[in-house]
Design an enzyme around this catalytic site. Structure first.
Site, PDB file in Angstrom:
ATOM      1  N   ASP A  72      36.025  19.570 -40.775  1.00  0.00           N
ATOM      2  CA  ASP A  72      36.741  20.732 -40.242  1.00  0.00           C
ATOM      3  C   ASP A  72      36.177  20.938 -38.838  1.00  0.00           C
ATOM      4  OD1 ASP A  72      38.092  22.994 -39.700  1.00  0.00           O
ATOM      5  OD2 ASP A  72      37.524  24.073 -41.514  1.00  0.00           O
ATOM      6  N   HIS A  75      30.670  28.654 -40.484  1.00  0.00           N
ATOM      7  CA  HIS A  75      30.836  29.934 -41.171  1.00  0.00           C
ATOM      8  C   HIS A  75      29.479  30.481 -41.613  1.00  0.00           C
ATOM      9  CE1 HIS A  75      35.247  28.771 -42.427  1.00  0.00           C
ATOM     10  NE2 HIS A  75      35.041  28.731 -41.118  1.00  0.00           N
ATOM     11  N   ASP A 127      34.024  30.699 -34.039  1.00  0.00           N
ATOM     12  CA  ASP A 127      34.054  29.462 -34.814  1.00  0.00           C
ATOM     13  C   ASP A 127      34.404  28.307 -33.864  1.00  0.00           C
ATOM     14  OD1 ASP A 127      33.948  28.159 -37.216  1.00  0.00           O
ATOM     15  OD2 ASP A 127      35.918  28.811 -37.912  1.00  0.00           O
ATOM     16  N   ASP A 133      32.570  21.774 -45.617  1.00  0.00           N
ATOM     17  CA  ASP A 133      33.326  21.582 -44.374  1.00  0.00           C
ATOM     18  C   ASP A 133      32.271  21.333 -43.310  1.00  0.00           C
ATOM     19  OD1 ASP A 133      35.864  21.730 -45.295  1.00  0.00           O
ATOM     20  OD2 ASP A 133      36.447  23.510 -44.155  1.00  0.00           O
ATOM     21  N   GLU A 141      31.051  25.901 -45.131  1.00  0.00           N
ATOM     22  CA  GLU A 141      31.224  25.366 -43.771  1.00  0.00           C
ATOM     23  C   GLU A 141      30.024  25.767 -42.910  1.00  0.00           C
ATOM     24  OE1 GLU A 141      35.137  25.558 -42.091  1.00  0.00           O
ATOM     25  OE2 GLU A 141      34.357  25.914 -40.082  1.00  0.00           O
ATOM     26  N   ASP A 197      50.425  22.371 -41.870  1.00  0.00           N
ATOM     27  CA  ASP A 197      49.992  21.305 -40.953  1.00  0.00           C
ATOM     28  C   ASP A 197      50.939  20.122 -41.020  1.00  0.00           C
ATOM     29  OD1 ASP A 197      47.619  22.750 -40.684  1.00  0.00           O
ATOM     30  OD2 ASP A 197      46.523  21.486 -42.107  1.00  0.00           O
ATOM     31  N   GLU A 222      36.428  29.193 -49.747  1.00  0.00           N
ATOM     32  CA  GLU A 222      35.636  28.881 -48.549  1.00  0.00           C
ATOM     33  C   GLU A 222      35.172  30.183 -47.900  1.00  0.00           C
ATOM     34  OE1 GLU A 222      37.302  25.850 -46.008  1.00  0.00           O
ATOM     35  OE2 GLU A 222      36.415  26.800 -44.257  1.00  0.00           O
ATOM     36  N   HIS A 255      46.630  21.597 -44.793  1.00  0.00           N
ATOM     37  CA  HIS A 255      47.357  22.825 -45.176  1.00  0.00           C
ATOM     38  C   HIS A 255      48.841  22.442 -45.224  1.00  0.00           C
ATOM     39  CE1 HIS A 255      43.949  24.519 -42.799  1.00  0.00           C
ATOM     40  NE2 HIS A 255      44.053  25.597 -43.539  1.00  0.00           N
ATOM     41  N   ASP A 292      33.676  25.155 -34.203  1.00  0.00           N
ATOM     42  CA  ASP A 292      34.100  23.966 -34.969  1.00  0.00           C
ATOM     43  C   ASP A 292      33.830  22.649 -34.255  1.00  0.00           C
ATOM     44  OD1 ASP A 292      35.050  25.320 -37.225  1.00  0.00           O
ATOM     45  OD2 ASP A 292      37.056  25.585 -36.402  1.00  0.00           O
TER      46      ASP A 292
HETATM   47  C1  XUL Z   1      38.936  28.347 -40.763  1.00  0.00           C
HETATM   48  C2  XUL Z   1      38.713  27.229 -41.700  1.00  0.00           C
HETATM   49  C3  XUL Z   1      39.917  26.691 -42.374  1.00  0.00           C
HETATM   50  C4  XUL Z   1      39.690  26.263 -43.785  1.00  0.00           C
HETATM   51  C5  XUL Z   1      40.934  25.844 -44.515  1.00  0.00           C
HETATM   52  O1  XUL Z   1      37.817  28.802 -40.140  1.00  0.00           O
HETATM   53  O2  XUL Z   1      37.603  26.770 -41.839  1.00  0.00           O
HETATM   54  O3  XUL Z   1      40.415  25.643 -41.612  1.00  0.00           O
HETATM   55  O4  XUL Z   1      38.785  25.216 -43.841  1.00  0.00           O
HETATM   56  O5  XUL Z   1      41.902  26.816 -44.524  1.00  0.00           O
HETATM   57 CO    CO Z   2      36.827  25.197 -42.998  1.00  0.00          CO
END
Ligand code: XUL
Ligand code: CO
Length: 438
Positions: free
Chosen positions: A340, A272, A308, A297, A269, A105, A233, A102, A310
């Site tokens: 991610d 998600h 989330d 992702d 993702e 970032d 996404e 991003h 992750d």
């Molecule tokens: C948030 C997410 C983000 C996107 C990019 O849940 O997955 O990091 O991948 O903005």
């Molecule tokens: Co993501």
């Protein structure tokens, strides 16, 4: 240049399944041919900037745990350059072909948007210079349209058109940088494109705003000659209570409504998908069926918590079936597998960050080899074909192609005294078959 951050100095290589080495690949062998393509080109792994180099280890109850050298006090641009050094050292050590970021970032927000954009471009130049000699390429760039308080009520879907405009100006800068760095895709995740309560939300207006915003991005992509894919996404909630890009099905409906279904694909993702009450496999298969499968992702959500988490994906059987579906869909093309994913906040040692990637890269590579066996063996596909074989007959095809009216069909059923007999779905048989490839 290692900046002394990692203990590991050498590029991490494939050493075979039985290596005791912590920082060697056991399954990921980039040049190995899998179904006629290099393993590296199938998986197209990317390291993400935000979790790996930006997130300091906070959670809602506790502060920073990692205390990385570039996360302390100092000149923000100097710290951003230091972070870039370590990021590129990470890409080199892991020997990954891609990274993702991003705008916020990579460089600090300035006092004005002009200054913020300049900061992003300055670090973009650092990237371009490194990419002249390094192997790593950009899988995708994206704009952070969710962290700053100006975006608390949304970016494109904000009730204030000036916020929409500000977000558009921010996207233009990152889209152009992504293009200049040769990015393969550009991602939009609608982090605050949703609502907390319908009491203060005009849903129809907000959808129209989001449709228009996305159209301007697609128009600008053509204008500058960017040939990467534009990806949305999906995520159902978090941070907002309800997000407009809820899941693949919702995104497809949205793209159709605004005439964008041929211009935009999805970045799916795992975490998600399960937050939306689906499986990862469901989202992949649906996107493939709708012709909008773009990129992945890759991570892992906790099945018991509703947020989330992750985590790094390590579940080989789940990954194998997901990758099988991706292979059947013809692969990811310009997409890839972007980590991610974040290490747990107790995983403090710099080399933990490397090992997390090594472990998940290995899990995906192992899964790819299992998926290859599933494809080569062909029994799963045969079973599926068998189940639908009736539709390949002349009458099945005629009904499907619109050559039969309701009258025609009813007359045939009554005339021929058709009485279909149910057949077994053989689920347990198929589950055993799947297990036989593991
Ligand atoms: C948030 C997410 C983000 C996107 C990019 O849940 O997955 O990091 O991948 O903005
Ligand atoms: Co993501």
């Amino acid at each position: 240049m290692t900046n002394g951050f990692y203990r590991q100095q050498d590029v991490i290589r494939y050493s075979g399944e039985h290596t005791p080495d912590r920082l060697s690949y056991r399954w990921y062998d980039p040049d190995r041919a899998v179904l006629g393509q290099r393993m590296e080109d199938h998986l197209r792994f990317a390291v993400c900037y935000w979790h790996s180099f930006v997130w300091p280890g906070t959670d809602p109850f506790g502060g920073d745990t990692f205390l990385r050298p570039w996360q302390g006090a100092g000149d923000p641009m100097e710290l951003a350059r230091h972070k870039a050094e370590v990021a590129f050292e990470t890409f080199r050590l892991l020997d990954v072909p891609f990274f993702t970021f991003h705008d916020r970032d990579i460089a600090p927000e300035g006092a004005t948007l002009a200054e913020s954009n300049r900061n992003v471009r300055e670090i973009g130049e650092v990237f371009a210079k490194k990419m002249e000699t390094d192997k790593v390429r950009l899988l995708w760039g994206t704009a952070n349209l969710f962290s700053h308080r100006r975006y608390m009520a949304g970016a494109a879907t904000n009730p204030d058109p000036e916020v929409f405009a500000y977000a558009a100006a921010q996207v233009k800068n990152v889209l152009e940088l992504t293009h200049e760095l040769g990015g393969a895709n550009y991602v939009l995740w609608g982090g605050r494109e949703g609502y907390e309560t319908l009491l203060n939300t005009d849903l129809k207006r907000e959808l129209d705003q989001l449709g228009r915003f996305l159209s301007t991005v697609v128009e600008h992509k053509s204008k500058i000659g960017f040939d990467g894919q534009i990806l949305i996404e999906p995520k159902p909630q978090e941070p907002t209570k309800h997000q407009y890009d809820y899941d693949v099905a919702t995104v497809y409906g949205f793209l159709k409504a605004y005439g964008l279904e041929n211009d935009v694909k999805v970045n799916i993702e795992q975490n998600h998908a399960i937050l939306a009450g689906h499986s990862f496999e469901h989202e992949i298969e649906l996107a493939a069926a709708l012709g909008i499968l773009g990129s992945i992702d890759i991570n892992r959500g906790d099945y018991q918590s509703g947020w989330d988490t992750d985590q790094f994906a390590m579940n080989v059987p789940e990954l194998a079936f997901s990758i099988y579906l991706i292979l059947k869909a013809g692969g990811l093309g310009q997409g890839g597998f972007n980590f991610d994913a974040k290490i747990r906040r107790q995983s403090l040692d710099p080399d933990d960050l490397l090992e997390a990637h090594v472990g998940s890269i290995d899990a995906c590579a192992h899964a790819l080899l299992i998926a290859e066996r599933m494809i080569d063996d062909g029994r799963l596909e045969d079973e599926l074909k068998q189940r639908y074989a009736g539709w390949d007959d002349a009458e099945g095809q005629a009904m499907l192609n619109g050559e039969r009216t309701l009258d025609d069909v009813a007359a045939r059923v009554l005339g021929d005294e058709i009485d279909p007999q149910p057949r077994s779905g053989r689920q347990e048989h198929l589950e055993r078959l799947l297990n036989s490839y593991l």
